[in-house]
Design a protein around this motif. Structure first.
Motif, short mmCIF file in Angstrom:
data_model
loop_
_atom_site.label_atom_id
_atom_site.label_comp_id
_atom_site.label_asym_id
_atom_site.label_seq_id
_atom_site.Cartn_x
_atom_site.Cartn_y
_atom_site.Cartn_z
N HIS A 32 -18.04 1.28 77.15
CA HIS A 32 -17.15 1.11 76.01
C HIS A 32 -16.10 0.02 76.23
O HIS A 32 -15.23 -0.17 75.41
CB HIS A 32 -16.43 2.43 75.69
CG HIS A 32 -17.38 3.56 75.47
ND1 HIS A 32 -18.12 3.69 74.33
CD2 HIS A 32 -17.73 4.60 76.26
CE1 HIS A 32 -18.88 4.76 74.42
NE2 HIS A 32 -18.67 5.32 75.59
N THR A 86 -21.25 -4.94 63.80
CA THR A 86 -22.65 -5.18 64.16
C THR A 86 -23.44 -3.88 64.30
O THR A 86 -24.66 -3.88 64.21
CB THR A 86 -22.78 -5.97 65.50
OG1 THR A 86 -22.12 -5.22 66.52
CG2 THR A 86 -22.21 -7.35 65.41
N GLU A 87 -22.74 -2.78 64.54
CA GLU A 87 -23.44 -1.50 64.71
C GLU A 87 -23.69 -0.79 63.38
O GLU A 87 -24.34 0.26 63.35
CB GLU A 87 -22.65 -0.60 65.67
CG GLU A 87 -22.92 -0.98 67.12
CD GLU A 87 -21.88 -0.44 68.07
OE1 GLU A 87 -21.17 0.51 67.70
OE2 GLU A 87 -21.76 -0.98 69.18
N LYS A 88 -23.14 -1.32 62.28
CA LYS A 88 -23.32 -0.65 60.97
C LYS A 88 -24.76 -0.78 60.49
O LYS A 88 -25.41 -1.77 60.76
CB LYS A 88 -22.38 -1.27 59.95
CG LYS A 88 -21.02 -0.60 59.97
CD LYS A 88 -20.08 -1.23 58.97
CE LYS A 88 -18.67 -0.72 59.22
NZ LYS A 88 -17.67 -1.54 58.53
N LEU A 133 -21.80 -11.39 70.98
CA LEU A 133 -21.61 -10.97 69.59
C LEU A 133 -22.27 -11.95 68.63
O LEU A 133 -22.87 -11.55 67.62
CB LEU A 133 -20.12 -10.85 69.27
CG LEU A 133 -19.50 -9.53 69.70
CD1 LEU A 133 -17.99 -9.61 69.67
CD2 LEU A 133 -19.98 -8.40 68.78
N LYS A 134 -22.17 -13.25 68.95
CA LYS A 134 -22.81 -14.26 68.09
C LYS A 134 -24.33 -14.04 68.05
O LYS A 134 -24.96 -14.18 67.01
CB LYS A 134 -22.49 -15.66 68.59
CG LYS A 134 -21.10 -16.14 68.24
CD LYS A 134 -20.90 -17.56 68.74
CE LYS A 134 -19.52 -18.09 68.39
NZ LYS A 134 -19.29 -19.42 68.98
N ALA A 135 -24.90 -13.69 69.21
CA ALA A 135 -26.34 -13.42 69.27
C ALA A 135 -26.68 -12.17 68.44
O ALA A 135 -27.69 -12.15 67.73
CB ALA A 135 -26.78 -13.22 70.71
N ASP A 136 -25.82 -11.15 68.50
CA ASP A 136 -26.03 -9.93 67.68
C ASP A 136 -26.00 -10.28 66.20
O ASP A 136 -26.81 -9.80 65.41
CB ASP A 136 -24.95 -8.89 67.98
CG ASP A 136 -25.08 -8.28 69.36
OD1 ASP A 136 -26.18 -8.36 69.94
OD2 ASP A 136 -24.08 -7.73 69.87
N ARG A 158 -22.49 -8.31 58.18
CA ARG A 158 -22.66 -9.59 58.88
C ARG A 158 -21.46 -10.50 58.62
O ARG A 158 -20.94 -11.14 59.54
CB ARG A 158 -23.96 -10.26 58.41
CG ARG A 158 -24.28 -11.52 59.17
CD ARG A 158 -25.40 -12.32 58.53
NE ARG A 158 -25.54 -13.58 59.21
CZ ARG A 158 -26.64 -13.98 59.84
NH1 ARG A 158 -27.70 -13.24 59.83
NH2 ARG A 158 -26.67 -15.15 60.44
N GLN A 217 -26.59 -13.16 64.74
CA GLN A 217 -27.77 -13.94 64.33
C GLN A 217 -28.93 -13.01 63.97
O GLN A 217 -29.73 -13.32 63.09
CB GLN A 217 -28.20 -14.87 65.46
CG GLN A 217 -27.39 -16.15 65.53
CD GLN A 217 -27.85 -17.07 66.65
OE1 GLN A 217 -28.46 -16.64 67.62
NE2 GLN A 217 -27.53 -18.35 66.53
N ALA A 218 -29.02 -11.89 64.67
CA ALA A 218 -30.14 -10.97 64.44
C ALA A 218 -29.91 -10.04 63.24
O ALA A 218 -30.82 -9.32 62.84
CB ALA A 218 -30.39 -10.13 65.68
#
Lengths: 191, 93
Positions: free
Chosen positions: B33, B91-93, B45-48, B58, B50-51
């Motif tokens: 955490h 990003t986790e939503k 985070l930027k890689a996350d 987003r 992009q996906a």
């Protein structure tokens, strides 16, 4: 077009190619997986991937029984064994490998825009430079369609439903044993 | 008598060993955490992002990462961590 203009166009192209080759050999582009591509490069690779898959999956015939409970159950077992480490599952926290892969492996519980044929093609043939293996080398088509059948259901599943399904599914080793003893055509893309 | 002393010593040793390992266990448990403000965290985070598919989550994540970069440039580490935390949530939503 006058000859001088042709000369200018060809000269510019030669210079461009020389600059590109020099940049490649100088190692200017960073291929580290912890530094993302710029947006234009990312778009380029994504578009190449999407178009390549769509073109190659066009003629694949999708089995009519993807909703079959037995297929989904077998697929659950294979998914847990082969896919969940990278693509995760309902109720599962991000794994170290899922955080380190670039491009990120899609979290399949969130759903997908891909058709079943496209999903099957990706599972069977893998995707270059993404970490996605070609499972078709070691698994027959029927088992890969089971995985697709399960993945189609994944976004509707709660963590409890996922766990129950995996717990009651035939074990991966049993399925592989069954597969080796079966007489499926290993390379038949059209079931 | 001798057995009793041996048992007491063993119990004490076990207790000491458990307490000695406790801080390490807590640190490892907390590891997942931890929010950091650095180039690696921002790139991850930027890689996350992009996906992620197009949508509100987003957009929020992208804005939070931009804000994190700006606050990091100003050496506001706590502000940066707060934006990184918000971006991670998006990003986790």
């Amino acid at each position: 077009m006058p000859r001088t203009r042709w000369g200018l166009v060809i000269g510019s192209l030669v210079v461009l190619v020389c600059v590109a080759v020099a940049a490649i050999y100088a190692g200017l582009y960073n291929i580290a997986a912890d530094v993302p591509h710029t947006q234009p490069v990312y778009w380029l690779f994504e578009t190449i991937r999407q178009r390549s898959v769509a073109t190659r999956a066009r003629d694949i015939v999708v089995p009519h029984d993807l909703d079959d409970a037995n297929r989904i159950s077998k697929g659950a077992s294979e998914y847990r064994e082969m896919c969940s480490g990278c693509h995760l599952a309902p109720g599962m926290k991000r794994t170290e490998i899922s955080q380190g892969l670039y491009p990120r492996a899609p979290e399949l519980r969130r759903g997908t825009d891909l058709s079943p044929a496209e999903q099957f093609w990706i599972v069977k043939h893998g995707v270059k430079m993404t970490g996605m293996p070609a499972w078709g080398i070691t698994h027959d088509d029927e088992l890969l369609w089971d995985v697709v059948a399960f993945v189609r259901k994944l976004p509707e599943m709660t963590p409890e439903q996922y766990e129950t399904l995996v717990k009651n599914a035939p074990k991966h080793e049993e399925l592989m044993h069954e597969e080796m003893g079966g007489d499926h055509d290993h390379n038949a893309e059209h079931p | 008598m001798r057995h009793l002393r041996l048992r007491e010593t063993s119990t004490r040793l076990l207790l000491v060993a458990s307490f000695a390992g406790l801080p390490l266990t807590l640190a490892l448990g907390h590891e997942g955490h931890r929010v950091e403000c650095n180039e690696t965290a921002i790139n991850a985070l930027k890689a996350d992002i992009q996906a992620m598919g197009e949508g509100g989550a987003r957009t929020t994540a992208s804005k939070e990462v931009d804000a994190a970069q700006q606050t990091m440039a100003k050496n506001d580490i706590e502000g940066c961590k707060s934006h990184i935390h918000s971006a991670m949530e998006a990003t986790e939503k």
